[in-house]
Structures are given as structure tokens and as C-alpha cells.
Design an enzyme around this catalytic site. Sequence first.
Site, PDB file in Angstrom:
ATOM      1  N   TYR A 221       8.800  -1.898   9.364  1.00  0.00           N
ATOM      2  CA  TYR A 221       9.378  -1.410   8.098  1.00  0.00           C
ATOM      3  C   TYR A 221       9.490   0.113   8.101  1.00  0.00           C
ATOM      4  O   TYR A 221      10.473   0.670   7.599  1.00  0.00           O
ATOM      5  CB  TYR A 221       8.561  -1.915   6.900  1.00  0.00           C
ATOM      6  CG  TYR A 221       8.881  -3.362   6.606  1.00  0.00           C
ATOM      7  CD1 TYR A 221      10.020  -3.706   5.882  1.00  0.00           C
ATOM      8  CD2 TYR A 221       8.075  -4.385   7.093  1.00  0.00           C
ATOM      9  CE1 TYR A 221      10.341  -5.035   5.644  1.00  0.00           C
ATOM     10  CE2 TYR A 221       8.395  -5.716   6.867  1.00  0.00           C
ATOM     11  CZ  TYR A 221       9.519  -6.036   6.146  1.00  0.00           C
ATOM     12  OH  TYR A 221       9.849  -7.347   5.926  1.00  0.00           O
TER      13      TYR A 221
ATOM     14  N   ARG B 234       8.251  -9.833 -15.021  1.00  0.00           N
ATOM     15  CA  ARG B 234       9.138  -9.075 -14.139  1.00  0.00           C
ATOM     16  C   ARG B 234      10.379  -8.581 -14.889  1.00  0.00           C
ATOM     17  O   ARG B 234      10.963  -7.558 -14.527  1.00  0.00           O
ATOM     18  CB  ARG B 234       9.517  -9.968 -12.957  1.00  0.00           C
ATOM     19  CG  ARG B 234      10.374  -9.372 -11.900  1.00  0.00           C
ATOM     20  CD  ARG B 234       9.632  -8.350 -11.054  1.00  0.00           C
ATOM     21  NE  ARG B 234      10.513  -7.902  -9.982  1.00  0.00           N
ATOM     22  CZ  ARG B 234      11.509  -7.045 -10.158  1.00  0.00           C
ATOM     23  NH1 ARG B 234      11.719  -6.517 -11.348  1.00  0.00           N
ATOM     24  NH2 ARG B 234      12.292  -6.711  -9.140  1.00  0.00           N
TER      25      ARG B 234
ATOM     26  N   ARG C 130       8.612 -15.100  -7.841  1.00  0.00           N
ATOM     27  CA  ARG C 130       9.750 -15.374  -8.728  1.00  0.00           C
ATOM     28  C   ARG C 130      10.026 -16.844  -9.012  1.00  0.00           C
ATOM     29  O   ARG C 130      10.835 -17.163  -9.859  1.00  0.00           O
ATOM     30  CB  ARG C 130      11.007 -14.706  -8.155  1.00  0.00           C
ATOM     31  CG  ARG C 130      11.021 -13.218  -8.403  1.00  0.00           C
ATOM     32  CD  ARG C 130      12.037 -12.539  -7.538  1.00  0.00           C
ATOM     33  NE  ARG C 130      11.666 -12.708  -6.141  1.00  0.00           N
ATOM     34  CZ  ARG C 130      12.319 -12.169  -5.124  1.00  0.00           C
ATOM     35  NH1 ARG C 130      13.391 -11.468  -5.336  1.00  0.00           N
ATOM     36  NH2 ARG C 130      11.912 -12.354  -3.896  1.00  0.00           N
TER      37      ARG C 130
ATOM     38  N   ASP D  36       1.772  -5.561  -2.389  1.00  0.00           N
ATOM     39  CA  ASP D  36       2.695  -5.748  -1.277  1.00  0.00           C
ATOM     40  C   ASP D  36       2.167  -5.010  -0.054  1.00  0.00           C
ATOM     41  O   ASP D  36       1.491  -3.981  -0.191  1.00  0.00           O
ATOM     42  CB  ASP D  36       4.097  -5.240  -1.617  1.00  0.00           C
ATOM     43  CG  ASP D  36       5.118  -5.794  -0.640  1.00  0.00           C
ATOM     44  OD1 ASP D  36       5.577  -6.925  -0.831  1.00  0.00           O
ATOM     45  OD2 ASP D  36       5.419  -5.104   0.363  1.00  0.00           O
TER      46      ASP D  36
ATOM     47  N   ARG E 263       2.291 -16.101  -0.852  1.00  0.00           N
ATOM     48  CA  ARG E 263       3.278 -15.824  -1.895  1.00  0.00           C
ATOM     49  C   ARG E 263       3.212 -16.853  -3.033  1.00  0.00           C
ATOM     50  O   ARG E 263       4.236 -17.277  -3.554  1.00  0.00           O
ATOM     51  CB  ARG E 263       4.702 -15.839  -1.336  1.00  0.00           C
ATOM     52  CG  ARG E 263       5.072 -14.634  -0.533  1.00  0.00           C
ATOM     53  CD  ARG E 263       5.336 -13.423  -1.427  1.00  0.00           C
ATOM     54  NE  ARG E 263       5.773 -12.308  -0.620  1.00  0.00           N
ATOM     55  CZ  ARG E 263       7.051 -11.999  -0.416  1.00  0.00           C
ATOM     56  NH1 ARG E 263       7.995 -12.671  -1.003  1.00  0.00           N
ATOM     57  NH2 ARG E 263       7.358 -10.987   0.355  1.00  0.00           N
TER      58      ARG E 263
HETATM   59  O1  CP3 Z   1       1.145 -13.834  -1.655  1.00  0.00           O
HETATM   60  C1  CP3 Z   1       1.064 -13.377  -2.795  1.00  0.00           C
HETATM   61  O2  CP3 Z   1       1.284 -14.052  -3.807  1.00  0.00           O
HETATM   62  C2  CP3 Z   1       0.573 -11.943  -2.958  1.00  0.00           C
HETATM   63  C3  CP3 Z   1       1.562 -10.922  -3.025  1.00  0.00           C
HETATM   64  C4  CP3 Z   1       2.439 -10.554  -1.825  1.00  0.00           C
HETATM   65  C5  CP3 Z   1       3.756 -10.054  -1.986  1.00  0.00           C
HETATM   66  N1  CP3 Z   1       4.203  -9.664  -0.752  1.00  0.00           N
HETATM   67  C6  CP3 Z   1       4.452  -9.920  -3.263  1.00  0.00           C
HETATM   68  C7  CP3 Z   1       5.911  -9.697  -3.288  1.00  0.00           C
HETATM   69  C8  CP3 Z   1       2.137 -10.540  -0.461  1.00  0.00           C
HETATM   70  C9  CP3 Z   1       0.880 -11.006   0.274  1.00  0.00           C
HETATM   71  C10 CP3 Z   1       3.267  -9.954   0.201  1.00  0.00           C
HETATM   72  C11 CP3 Z   1       3.299  -9.716   1.654  1.00  0.00           C
HETATM   73  C12 CP3 Z   1       4.528  -9.193   2.258  1.00  0.00           C
HETATM   74  N2  CP3 Z   1       5.434  -8.297   1.723  1.00  0.00           N
HETATM   75  C13 CP3 Z   1       4.931  -9.460   3.594  1.00  0.00           C
HETATM   76  C14 CP3 Z   1       4.161 -10.313   4.595  1.00  0.00           C
HETATM   77  C15 CP3 Z   1       4.305 -11.763   4.344  1.00  0.00           C
HETATM   78  C16 CP3 Z   1       5.719 -12.267   4.390  1.00  0.00           C
HETATM   79  O3  CP3 Z   1       6.152 -12.795   3.349  1.00  0.00           O
HETATM   80  O4  CP3 Z   1       6.347 -12.168   5.436  1.00  0.00           O
HETATM   81  C17 CP3 Z   1       6.127  -8.767   3.824  1.00  0.00           C
HETATM   82  C18 CP3 Z   1       6.941  -8.767   5.110  1.00  0.00           C
HETATM   83  C19 CP3 Z   1       6.434  -8.031   2.637  1.00  0.00           C
HETATM   84  C20 CP3 Z   1       7.564  -7.097   2.393  1.00  0.00           C
HETATM   85  C21 CP3 Z   1       8.422  -7.558   1.305  1.00  0.00           C
HETATM   86  N3  CP3 Z   1       8.087  -7.496  -0.038  1.00  0.00           N
HETATM   87  C22 CP3 Z   1       9.725  -8.114   1.395  1.00  0.00           C
HETATM   88  C23 CP3 Z   1      10.471  -8.351   2.690  1.00  0.00           C
HETATM   89  C24 CP3 Z   1      10.149  -8.364   0.091  1.00  0.00           C
HETATM   90  C25 CP3 Z   1      11.523  -8.833  -0.314  1.00  0.00           C
HETATM   91  C26 CP3 Z   1      11.695 -10.288  -0.159  1.00  0.00           C
HETATM   92  C27 CP3 Z   1      11.371 -10.970  -1.431  1.00  0.00           C
HETATM   93  O5  CP3 Z   1      10.726 -12.030  -1.404  1.00  0.00           O
HETATM   94  O6  CP3 Z   1      11.813 -10.448  -2.484  1.00  0.00           O
HETATM   95  C28 CP3 Z   1       9.093  -8.014  -0.795  1.00  0.00           C
HETATM   96  C29 CP3 Z   1       9.080  -8.133  -2.269  1.00  0.00           C
HETATM   97  C30 CP3 Z   1       7.967  -8.896  -2.878  1.00  0.00           C
HETATM   98  N4  CP3 Z   1       6.665  -8.888  -2.468  1.00  0.00           N
HETATM   99  C31 CP3 Z   1       8.078  -9.732  -4.038  1.00  0.00           C
HETATM  100  C32 CP3 Z   1       6.802 -10.239  -4.284  1.00  0.00           C
HETATM  101  C33 CP3 Z   1       6.383 -11.146  -5.409  1.00  0.00           C
HETATM  102  C34 CP3 Z   1       9.334  -9.957  -4.858  1.00  0.00           C
HETATM  103  C35 CP3 Z   1       9.502  -8.756  -5.746  1.00  0.00           C
HETATM  104  C36 CP3 Z   1      10.407  -8.981  -6.924  1.00  0.00           C
HETATM  105  O7  CP3 Z   1       9.960  -9.548  -7.935  1.00  0.00           O
HETATM  106  O8  CP3 Z   1      11.555  -8.536  -6.843  1.00  0.00           O
END
Ligand code: CP3
Length: 372
Positions: A179, A66, A57, A102, A53
Site C-alpha cells: 500500500y 457510516r 457495510r 484498519d 471483517r
Molecule cells: O475485521 C474487522 O471487522 C475489523 C476491521 C478491519 C477493517 N479492515 C475495516 C474496514 C480490518 C481487520 C481490516 C483489515 C484490512 N484493511 C486489510 C487486511 C484484510 C483484508 O481484508 O485483506 C486490508 C488489505 C485493508 C485495507 C483496506 N481497507 C481496503 C483495501 C479497503 C477497501 C475495501 C473495502 O472493503 O471497502 C478498506 C476499507 C475498510 N476497512 C472498510 C472497513 C469496514 C470499509 C470502509 C467503508 O465503510 O467505506
Amino acid sequence: MTLTVSAPATVHLPSHRPELHADDARAARPSAPLLVRALRGEPTPRPPVWLMRQAGRYLPGYRALRSQATFLEMCRHPAVAAEVTLEPVRRFGVDAAIVFSDILIPLAAMGMPLVFEEGGGPRLTKPLRDARSVDALRGFCPRRSTSSILDAISLVRASLPEDVPVIGFAGAPFTLATYAVEGRTTKDLVHVKALLRRDPRTMKQLVARLALSTVPYLVEQARAGARALQVFDTWAGALSREDWEEFALPGLRTVFGGVRNELGDACPPLVLYSKGTSAWLELLPRTGADAFSVDWRLPLGAAKELLGGCPVQGNLDPTTLFAPLDVVRAETRRMLDSVRGETGVVANLGHGVLVGTPPEAVQAFVDEVKAS
Ligand code: CP3
């Protein structure tokens, strides 16, 4: 939606290549990027470093883009996704980029409506709870349904020097299943565990189906230019050891075995991120992954030992990045000290960068690893 973003500019970063002696047999051919070598267990002059990640944000460039688009719109525009992917590489000098996307995007491609609610995280609005809805899941063609991710990978690859590779990724079948069944992030996975006990056959079918769809998805990411592939099993630790062996392991074996089989000699290193599974870490090599990304619950060196010496990635607690910078540096050194002198080490966090993390702390972490 009007997104104002230009094609990513080529990033010129200092080469991380070690100095080779003229009599070094490998001097004749360019060596693989630090990350690739470390994930293969080959010697590196220092551990490569990147952060799960690392785009998100906590970064101002991400927030600016965003504010003009939803998360899914950003993922659907390769130039935007590429720009977001490159921001942490340019800013911190990390040793790898991870494509901006994602893990839930393939579920949408399989027919599950997906929304990202403002502040509320992802939601699959029609969760699967029975055999019929699992049967209704369709396969997908990555080149048709997820072409924007593949294009983003190609764009990022073309913008980076050879020694900064792009990482492709997917969700692990069990984590995707959580999920698909819960519909959103939940603490106790009540619906998943109810299904697993009530109708284990359907749960296994769901995991198997997700695993089979994940193989071509990862294969196409490698063909688009990804030089490492990581599978995220964020919810593996919600299971018991026995349930993990029964419900999660088979899907992981299908994914890693399938990708390796399909790509043959061209297969990049395959990494499993497995959260909360310290109690059965020694079983993880049975998944067929090359390297293991672990959480912070064990010292990195102890995890490596339990993993039979396999390459490891990790594992600073992401909340440590909220500490004063000298503490961030000291904790990073402590982590590296536990694997000092070992090959097959990639510095990373034990989970993703949290919202609100000070970028200076990320920089301190990266700099400390590079100075090691
Ligand atoms: O790592 C990176 O920079 C690459 C991008 C990436 C995202 N999600 C972008 C994202 C990766 C590799 C993920 C993986 C992901 N997504 C996982 C596995 C790793 C982990 O963190 O546990 C999971 C479980 C998800 C599902 C997911 N996506 C959740 C639970 C959420 C909400 C929580 C949060 O942080 O907002 C997301 C949203 C998400 N995925 C965002 C980003 C940048 C935030 C989106 C926004 O701008 O609102």
C-alpha cells in the site's frame, strides 16, 4: 460531524464454557476463552468462530453510523469504533470481537497522508517509490498517535464477558509496503515489484522499518486488553516462494519475535493471516506465529498438515455466504469435517466478509459451527 452514539452497553451472552467435572483439575481456575485455547492448540469442546471483517457495510448498524461520518472519523472515535466492533458480537454470537480500525492507520501515523474515498477504497496520496521517501518515514508512538484504537479496545473489553475476547491486529510488513508503494489496491503490484527488482535494498529497508513500527503497535494493543493479535498478510501470495522468503519473511519474524520478546509470559496468541501462500504453507511456521489463518484454496485439514499440525483458522470461501443457507451449512460442515477430532481449530472465512453478504448467511455459518 455529530455522531449519535452512546457508550456501548454491556453484552450478556451465554457462557461458552464447557461443563467441567468436579474432579477436573482445571475446574478450580477459570479457563481461557475458547478462542485463546484453540489458538494455543489446547482442546476445546467445539471450534470457536468469528469472521474477518465481521463489522462492515453488510450490517445495518454499521451503515447507519457510516452515513453520519467518514470511515476515518469512525475509527477516531473510540465509542463509535467500539459500537461497530460489538454489533456482530451481539447479533451473531461470535466467539470474539475484532477491534474496528484498519491496517493502514499506522501508515498515516508514520507520515503518509491517507484518505478513504467513497466507493474507491483507501488511498495513500504520496506513495513511496525511492530510498529517500522510505528514509523520510517516521516511527510513531502508538499511545500518542493511535490512542483511539487502544481506547476502543479497552471499551470493548469492558463491555464483553470474559469469555469473548478482543482481537487486536496490524498489517503484515510486506502488505503494508504494497500500500505504501502502490498508494492503493492494485491487481499486479507493478510498482512494488519494480522497486523490489530495481532496488531490493530499499524494499528490504521499507519492510524492516514497517516491521519495527508494528511491534510497539501490537504490544500496546495487548496492553489495552487484546487477548489475541492477528497480522494480515493479504498480498503475500503476489510473491514467489523465493521472493516471499527474501522480502516478506524477515519482516514477519521481526514482528512476531519482537512482540513475544516484549510481552514475555503475557504474550497472547499471535496469528498470521496469509493469503495465497498454499504453495509454501510449510514455510509459514518459520515466521514465529502461533497460529495460521488460511484462505480457501486447500481443505483446512490439508493446510493444518502442511503447517506441521499448528493451530489453524479458516477457511470458508467468503463468496459461499451468497449461496442458499442449506449450502452455507453444508459447506461449513465440510470444512469442519476436514479437521474433525483435531485440536487447534478456529472457524472463520478464508478472507473478509464481502459487501452485500446476507447477514442470515453469516448467522447460518456461526450457528452451524456452534452446533458441531
Ligand atoms: O475485521 C474487522 O471487522 C475489523 C476491521 C478491519 C477493517 N479492515 C475495516 C474496514 C480490518 C481487520 C481490516 C483489515 C484490512 N484493511 C486489510 C487486511 C484484510 C483484508 O481484508 O485483506 C486490508 C488489505 C485493508 C485495507 C483496506 N481497507 C481496503 C483495501 C479497503 C477497501 C475495501 C473495502 O472493503 O471497502 C478498506 C476499507 C475498510 N476497512 C472498510 C472497513 C469496514 C470499509 C470502509 C467503508 O465503510 O467505506
